[in-house]
Design an enzyme around this catalytic site. Structure first.
Site, PDB file in Angstrom:
ATOM      1  N   ASP A 152       0.778  -1.237   0.000  1.00 14.27           N
ATOM      2  CA  ASP A 152       0.000   0.000   0.000  1.00 14.27           C
ATOM      3  C   ASP A 152       0.811   1.288   0.000  1.00 14.27           C
ATOM      4  O   ASP A 152       0.267   2.357  -0.216  1.00 14.27           O
ATOM      5  CB  ASP A 152      -0.936   0.018   1.217  1.00 14.27           C
ATOM      6  CG  ASP A 152      -1.990  -1.069   1.153  1.00 14.27           C
ATOM      7  OD1 ASP A 152      -2.314  -1.501   0.029  1.00 14.27           O
ATOM      8  OD2 ASP A 152      -2.472  -1.495   2.217  1.00 14.27           O
ATOM      9  N   ASP A 176       0.419   5.580   2.144  1.00  9.79           N
ATOM     10  CA  ASP A 176      -0.553   4.969   3.059  1.00  9.79           C
ATOM     11  C   ASP A 176      -0.246   5.359   4.499  1.00  9.79           C
ATOM     12  O   ASP A 176      -0.763   6.347   4.993  1.00  9.79           O
ATOM     13  CB  ASP A 176      -0.568   3.450   2.872  1.00  9.79           C
ATOM     14  CG  ASP A 176      -1.701   2.806   3.656  1.00  9.79           C
ATOM     15  OD1 ASP A 176      -2.804   3.388   3.694  1.00  9.79           O
ATOM     16  OD2 ASP A 176      -1.497   1.732   4.231  1.00  9.79           O
ATOM     17  N   ASP A 180       3.090   0.064  10.081  1.00  7.61           N
ATOM     18  CA  ASP A 180       2.014  -0.903  10.279  1.00  7.61           C
ATOM     19  C   ASP A 180       2.572  -2.135  10.989  1.00  7.61           C
ATOM     20  O   ASP A 180       3.595  -2.692  10.556  1.00  7.61           O
ATOM     21  CB  ASP A 180       1.416  -1.352   8.933  1.00  7.61           C
ATOM     22  CG  ASP A 180       0.442  -0.343   8.346  1.00  7.61           C
ATOM     23  OD1 ASP A 180       0.381   0.785   8.878  1.00  7.61           O
ATOM     24  OD2 ASP A 180      -0.237  -0.684   7.364  1.00  7.61           O
ATOM     25  N   ARG A 232      -4.234   8.143  13.965  1.00  6.79           N
ATOM     26  CA  ARG A 232      -3.517   6.867  14.151  1.00  6.79           C
ATOM     27  C   ARG A 232      -2.136   7.059  14.760  1.00  6.79           C
ATOM     28  O   ARG A 232      -1.114   6.772  14.151  1.00  6.79           O
ATOM     29  CB  ARG A 232      -3.402   6.105  12.829  1.00  6.79           C
ATOM     30  CG  ARG A 232      -4.733   5.756  12.213  1.00  6.79           C
ATOM     31  CD  ARG A 232      -4.561   4.832  11.030  1.00  6.79           C
ATOM     32  NE  ARG A 232      -5.868   4.442  10.478  1.00  6.79           N
ATOM     33  CZ  ARG A 232      -6.031   3.557   9.497  1.00  6.79           C
ATOM     34  NH1 ARG A 232      -4.982   2.961   8.967  1.00  6.79           N
ATOM     35  NH2 ARG A 232      -7.239   3.268   9.051  1.00  6.79           N
TER      36      ARG A 232
END
Length: 354
Positions: A152, A176, A180, A232
C-alpha cells in the site's frame, strides 16, 4: 542534555563507532534486549552502492545485506545516500540496519517490510515519500526470489514479525501509513522516532477480523508525533499497547484510536491539542457485536491547549507486565519535551558525540 534511558545507554560513549553492536543492549519495552542480533558470529556489512536490483541484488547494495545474507548481520553505510528501492525491501531475521553517522534516505518508491522475520533493528534512517507497489517478484528475506502481492505504500510494514526494534528514524509523507504492525506481529518497540506530515501514522493490528492480533504487544515510547499528523498515533485493534513519554504536537481527527476491544495504557505523554478542531485525544469505532470492552486508560498524562482524554470508566488499568529486561521507568510528563528533543534520525558529528 537530559537523555532518555535508551539514549543514555550508548550516546554518551565517544567510542560508539568502535562498538556499534552495543546499541543492541539498549532497547526497552516489548522488544526486550536485542541480544540475538549480536555475538561472536555477527557479520559486519557496509553498504557502498545506493542502487537497487529487486531480483539480483549486487554485493555492496542494501538489499544484498538485508535479504541475501543470512544469519546475524550488522549493516552500516559508507557515506550519505539516497536509496530508491525498486520493490519493497524484505529484511531477514537477525538483521540490524544502522544509519548512525551518515544521512541515509529511503525515498520516492518502495520502502521497508519485515515479513515472517524476527530480531530486526532499524535505526537512524529517513524513510519518506513511499508509494504503493504492484505485485511482482522480489528477493525474499530467505535469500530466494519470491512473489510479493500488492503493497500500500507504508514506510515500514511488519507482517507476522516478532522482536522488532524501530528506533531513531524519521518517517513522513507516505502514500498509506508510516508504520504498520500486522498479522500476528508482536513484541515490538517503537522508540525515539519522529513521525510528521502524514494522514495515517501508525496502525497496530491488521483488520477487525484478524483475531490473531489479540496476542500483539507493542511499546511506543519517546516518539515525537507532528507537526501535521492527522490520525492513528496509534490506531490499535485487538491487542495491547503501552504508549509512554511521547510528545503529541497536535492532530486533526484524533491521536489515539481503535476498534475490537483493544487495551491501551497511555502513560505520562504530553498531548498538545490543535488550536482549532478536535481537542479530544481518543477515538473509538463502535461495534454492535463487541459491546464496550474498551480498555483505554490515561495515567499521569499532561494536556495542553484544552486537550482531553475520554478514559474507560470503571475498568482496570492494564499493566504492561514487562519482564526484567523489558522494563523501564516512565518519567513525569513534564520531562517529555526534553526526552523527545532528539527524536528522529540523529545528526552525528564527525568527531565523537552522536
Amino acid at each position: 542534555m537530559k537523555m532518555n534511558v535508551i539514549d543514555r545507554c550508548w550516546r554518551p560513549n565517544p567510542e560508539w563507532r568502535k562498538n556499534r553492536p552495543q546499541l543492541a543492549t539498549c532497547s526497552v519495552g516489548y522488544a526486550g534486549k536485542m541480544m540475538n542480533n549480536i555475538g561472536k558470529d555477527l557479520m559486519h556489512y557496509k553498504v557502498t552502492d545506493p542502487t537497487d536490483d529487486p531480483i539480483n541484488p549486487r554485493p555492496g547494495t542494501l538489499r544484498y545485506g538485508a535479504s541475501v545474507i543470512q544469519g546475524k548481520v550488522w549493516i552500516t553505510f559508507q557515506r550519505d545516500m539516497h536509496i530508491r528501492l525498486g520493490k519493497p525491501l524484505l529484511i531477514s531475521s537477525f538483521t540490524t540496519i544502522d544509519g548512525r553517522g551518515v544521512n541515509v534516505h529511503i525515498l520516492d518508491n518502495a520502502c521497508l517490510m519485515i515479513s515472517k522475520a524476527t530480531n530486526v533493528i532499524i535505526h537512524g534512517i529517513r524513510v519518506h515519500n513511499c508509494k504503493a507497489q504492484a505485485p511482482g517478484m522480489v528477493m525474499g528475506p530467505n535469500g530466494k526470489v519470491i512473489p510479493l502481492g500488492q503493497v500500500d505504500g507504508d514506510a515500514i510494514r511488519l507482517v507476522t514479525a516478532s522482536n522488532i526494534w524501530i528506533d531513531h528514524n524519521t518517517l513522513y509523507d507516505c502514500q498509506d501509513g508510516l508504520l504498520d504492525v500486522t498479522r500476528g506481529s508482536t513484541n515490538v518497540t517503537v522508540s525515539n522516532n519522529w513521525f510528521r506530515d502524514q494522514d495515517k501514522v501508525m496502525l497496530l493490528g491488521h483488520d477487525d477480523g484478524y483475531v490473531r492480533d489479540q496476542n500483539m504487544k507493542v511499546t511506543v515510547v519517546y516518539n515525537h508525533f507532528g507537526p501535521s499528523c492527522n490520525q492513528r498515533m496509534p490506531r490499535i485493534r485487538h491487542g495491547y499497547a503501552h504508549v509512554a513519554n511521547n510528545l503529541y504536537q497536535g492532530w486533526l481527527q484524533y491521536a489515539i484510536g481503535g476498534s475490537m476491544g483493544p487495551s491501551l495504557k497511555s502513560e505520562a505523554n504530553l498531548f498538545i491539542a490543535p488550536k482549532s478542531g478536535s481537542k479530544e485525544v481518543t477515538w473509538r469505532k463502535s461495534s454492535n457485536t463487541n459491546g464496550d470492552r474498551w480498555e483505554f486508560h490515561s495515567v499521569r498524562d499532561a494536556f495542553e491547549n484544552g486537550a482531553s482524554f475520554d478514559v474507560t470508566k470503571g475498568g482496570r488499568v492494564p499493566k504492561p507486565n514487562y519482564s526484567r529486561e523489558q522494563g523501564f521507568k516512565v518519567v513525569d510528563a513534564r520531562a517529555v519535551r526534553s526526552l523527545t528533543r532528539s527524536s528522529g534520525a540523529l545528526r552525528c558529528s564527525h568527531t565523537s558525540i552522536c
